[in-house]
Design a protein around this motif. Structure first.
Motif, PDB file in Angstrom:
ATOM      1  N   GLU A   1       0.864  -1.174   0.000  1.00 33.31           N
ATOM      2  CA  GLU A   1       0.000   0.000   0.000  1.00 33.31           C
ATOM      3  C   GLU A   1       0.903   1.227   0.000  1.00 33.31           C
ATOM      4  OE1 GLU A   1      -3.604   0.104   1.541  1.00 33.31           O
ATOM      5  OE2 GLU A   1      -3.857  -2.063   1.582  1.00 33.31           O
ATOM      6  N   ILE A   2       0.656   2.139  -0.942  1.00 31.13           N
ATOM      7  CA  ILE A   2       1.360   3.419  -0.984  1.00 31.13           C
ATOM      8  C   ILE A   2       0.298   4.487  -0.752  1.00 31.13           C
ATOM      9  CG2 ILE A   2       2.762   5.015  -2.344  1.00 31.13           C
ATOM     10  CD1 ILE A   2       3.796   2.573  -3.915  1.00 31.13           C
ATOM     11  N   VAL A   3       0.446   5.215   0.356  1.00 32.49           N
ATOM     12  CA  VAL A   3      -0.583   6.156   0.792  1.00 32.49           C
ATOM     13  C   VAL A   3       0.057   7.513   1.078  1.00 32.49           C
ATOM     14  CG1 VAL A   3      -2.342   6.563   2.550  1.00 32.49           C
ATOM     15  CG2 VAL A   3      -1.824   4.233   1.844  1.00 32.49           C
TER      16      VAL A   3
ATOM     17  N   ALA B   1      11.209  -9.736   7.830  1.00 33.45           N
ATOM     18  CA  ALA B   1      11.144  -9.416   9.264  1.00 33.45           C
ATOM     19  C   ALA B   1      10.507  -8.031   9.448  1.00 33.45           C
ATOM     20  CB  ALA B   1      12.542  -9.421   9.869  1.00 33.45           C
ATOM     21  N   PRO B   2       9.793  -7.821  10.551  1.00 35.61           N
ATOM     22  CA  PRO B   2       9.175  -6.510  10.803  1.00 35.61           C
ATOM     23  C   PRO B   2      10.226  -5.394  10.815  1.00 35.61           C
ATOM     24  CG  PRO B   2       8.304  -8.138  12.327  1.00 35.61           C
ATOM     25  CD  PRO B   2       9.449  -8.792  11.596  1.00 35.61           C
ATOM     26  N   LEU B   3       9.835  -4.239  10.268  1.00 36.81           N
ATOM     27  CA  LEU B   3      10.768  -3.120  10.145  1.00 36.81           C
ATOM     28  C   LEU B   3       9.986  -1.825   9.986  1.00 36.81           C
ATOM     29  CD1 LEU B   3      13.947  -2.420   8.965  1.00 36.81           C
ATOM     30  CD2 LEU B   3      12.525  -1.977   7.001  1.00 36.81           C
ATOM     31  N   VAL B   4      10.517  -0.750  10.546  1.00 38.75           N
ATOM     32  CA  VAL B   4      10.017   0.604  10.303  1.00 38.75           C
ATOM     33  C   VAL B   4      11.235   1.456   9.965  1.00 38.75           C
ATOM     34  CG1 VAL B   4       8.905   2.635  11.286  1.00 38.75           C
ATOM     35  CG2 VAL B   4       8.055   0.363  11.861  1.00 38.75           C
ATOM     36  N   SER B   5      11.141   2.265   8.899  1.00 43.64           N
ATOM     37  CA  SER B   5      12.259   3.105   8.490  1.00 43.64           C
ATOM     38  C   SER B   5      11.741   4.385   7.857  1.00 43.64           C
ATOM     39  CB  SER B   5      13.138   2.356   7.479  1.00 43.64           C
ATOM     40  OG  SER B   5      14.203   3.176   7.029  1.00 43.64           O
ATOM     41  N   ALA B   6      12.519   5.449   8.010  1.00 44.25           N
ATOM     42  CA  ALA B   6      12.226   6.710   7.325  1.00 44.25           C
ATOM     43  C   ALA B   6      12.626   6.571   5.860  1.00 44.25           C
ATOM     44  CB  ALA B   6      12.982   7.854   7.975  1.00 44.25           C
TER      45      ALA B   6
ATOM     46  N   GLY C   1       8.724  10.394   4.056  1.00 54.27           N
ATOM     47  CA  GLY C   1       7.725   9.570   4.710  1.00 54.27           C
ATOM     48  C   GLY C   1       8.353   8.411   5.450  1.00 54.27           C
ATOM     49  N   PHE C   2       7.572   7.336   5.570  1.00 57.76           N
ATOM     50  CA  PHE C   2       8.011   6.142   6.304  1.00 57.76           C
ATOM     51  C   PHE C   2       7.557   4.889   5.584  1.00 57.76           C
ATOM     52  CE2 PHE C   2       7.794   9.509   9.379  1.00 57.76           C
ATOM     53  CZ  PHE C   2       8.923   9.310  10.148  1.00 57.76           C
ATOM     54  N   VAL C   3       8.235   3.779   5.876  1.00 58.41           N
ATOM     55  CA  VAL C   3       7.797   2.464   5.420  1.00 58.41           C
ATOM     56  C   VAL C   3       7.680   1.564   6.646  1.00 58.41           C
ATOM     57  CG1 VAL C   3      10.148   1.613   4.949  1.00 58.41           C
ATOM     58  CG2 VAL C   3       8.192   0.558   3.806  1.00 58.41           C
ATOM     59  N   GLU C   4       6.624   0.769   6.686  1.00 59.89           N
ATOM     60  CA  GLU C   4       6.438  -0.220   7.742  1.00 59.89           C
ATOM     61  C   GLU C   4       6.217  -1.574   7.085  1.00 59.89           C
ATOM     62  OE1 GLU C   4       3.628  -1.273  11.571  1.00 59.89           O
ATOM     63  OE2 GLU C   4       2.805  -0.030   9.977  1.00 59.89           O
ATOM     64  N   VAL C   5       6.965  -2.584   7.542  1.00 56.34           N
ATOM     65  CA  VAL C   5       6.835  -3.949   7.033  1.00 56.34           C
ATOM     66  C   VAL C   5       6.422  -4.838   8.194  1.00 56.34           C
ATOM     67  CG1 VAL C   5       8.028  -5.855   5.888  1.00 56.34           C
ATOM     68  CG2 VAL C   5       8.666  -3.497   5.364  1.00 56.34           C
TER      69      VAL C   5
ATOM     70  N   VAL D   1       3.755   1.993   2.682  1.00 51.30           N
ATOM     71  CA  VAL D   1       4.542   3.197   2.422  1.00 51.30           C
ATOM     72  C   VAL D   1       3.651   4.391   2.734  1.00 51.30           C
ATOM     73  CG1 VAL D   1       5.747   4.563   0.683  1.00 51.30           C
ATOM     74  CG2 VAL D   1       5.966   2.063   0.676  1.00 51.30           C
ATOM     75  N   LEU D   2       4.026   5.153   3.747  1.00 53.03           N
ATOM     76  CA  LEU D   2       3.300   6.365   4.139  1.00 53.03           C
ATOM     77  C   LEU D   2       4.160   7.543   3.697  1.00 53.03           C
ATOM     78  CD1 LEU D   2       2.499   5.110   7.723  1.00 53.03           C
ATOM     79  CD2 LEU D   2       0.944   5.133   5.780  1.00 53.03           C
ATOM     80  N   ALA D   3       3.837   8.106   2.540  1.00 53.69           N
ATOM     81  CA  ALA D   3       4.678   9.132   1.919  1.00 53.69           C
ATOM     82  C   ALA D   3       4.048  10.519   2.029  1.00 53.69           C
ATOM     83  CB  ALA D   3       4.908   8.791   0.446  1.00 53.69           C
ATOM     84  N   ASP D   4       4.898  11.529   2.091  1.00 51.38           N
ATOM     85  CA  ASP D   4       4.413  12.907   2.068  1.00 51.38           C
ATOM     86  C   ASP D   4       3.719  13.191   0.727  1.00 51.38           C
ATOM     87  OD1 ASP D   4       5.475  13.290   4.609  1.00 51.38           O
ATOM     88  OD2 ASP D   4       7.379  14.035   3.826  1.00 51.38           O
ATOM     89  N   SER D   5       4.302  12.662  -0.346  1.00 49.74           N
ATOM     90  CA  SER D   5       3.652  12.699  -1.663  1.00 49.74           C
ATOM     91  C   SER D   5       4.167  11.518  -2.475  1.00 49.74           C
ATOM     92  CB  SER D   5       3.928  14.016  -2.406  1.00 49.74           C
ATOM     93  OG  SER D   5       5.277  14.106  -2.779  1.00 49.74           O
ATOM     94  N   ALA D   6       3.346  11.043  -3.408  1.00 52.22           N
ATOM     95  CA  ALA D   6       3.712   9.899  -4.256  1.00 52.22           C
ATOM     96  C   ALA D   6       2.922   9.966  -5.546  1.00 52.22           C
ATOM     97  CB  ALA D   6       3.439   8.592  -3.525  1.00 52.22           C
TER      98      ALA D   6
END
Length: 88
Positions: free
Chosen positions: A9-11, A41-46, A68-72, A79-84
């Motif tokens: 998901e890209i939001v 494996a679970p991950l959160v990154s900028a 933004g950020f990505v969470e797995v 993908v939680l992006a400021d813009s995409a």
């Protein structure tokens, strides 16, 4: 046997840019590119500005993202992006 997939998901704050099952995802992490296969494996990154590259059913998709950020987690990449925007 069918290939394993994961949900991508890209939001952005304004809209959902993409939602679908994919084989492989590469995102522009702040410390370098990060690639994800199903069952990662679970991950959160900028994220930094750059391209998200996606392999889906034998085709390649690309999206420009700005921060933004990505969470797995649980074969789901969010993908939680400021813009995409999709790259044509």
């Amino acid at each position: 046997m069918a290939e394993k997939t994961q949900r991508l998901e890209i939001v952005t704050p304004e809209k959902k840019v993409f939602s679908g099952d994919v084989r492989f995802v590469v995102v522009p992490g702040v410390e370098g590119e990060l690639g994800f296969l199903p069952d990662h494996a679970p991950l959160v990154s900028a994220l930094k500005n750059g391209k998200v590259r996606v392999q889906q059913e034998g085709r390649q998709l690309k999206f420009n993202v700005a921060g933004g950020f990505v969470e797995v987690r649980n074969s789901r990449v969010m993908v939680l992006a400021d813009s995409a925007e999709p790259v044509e």
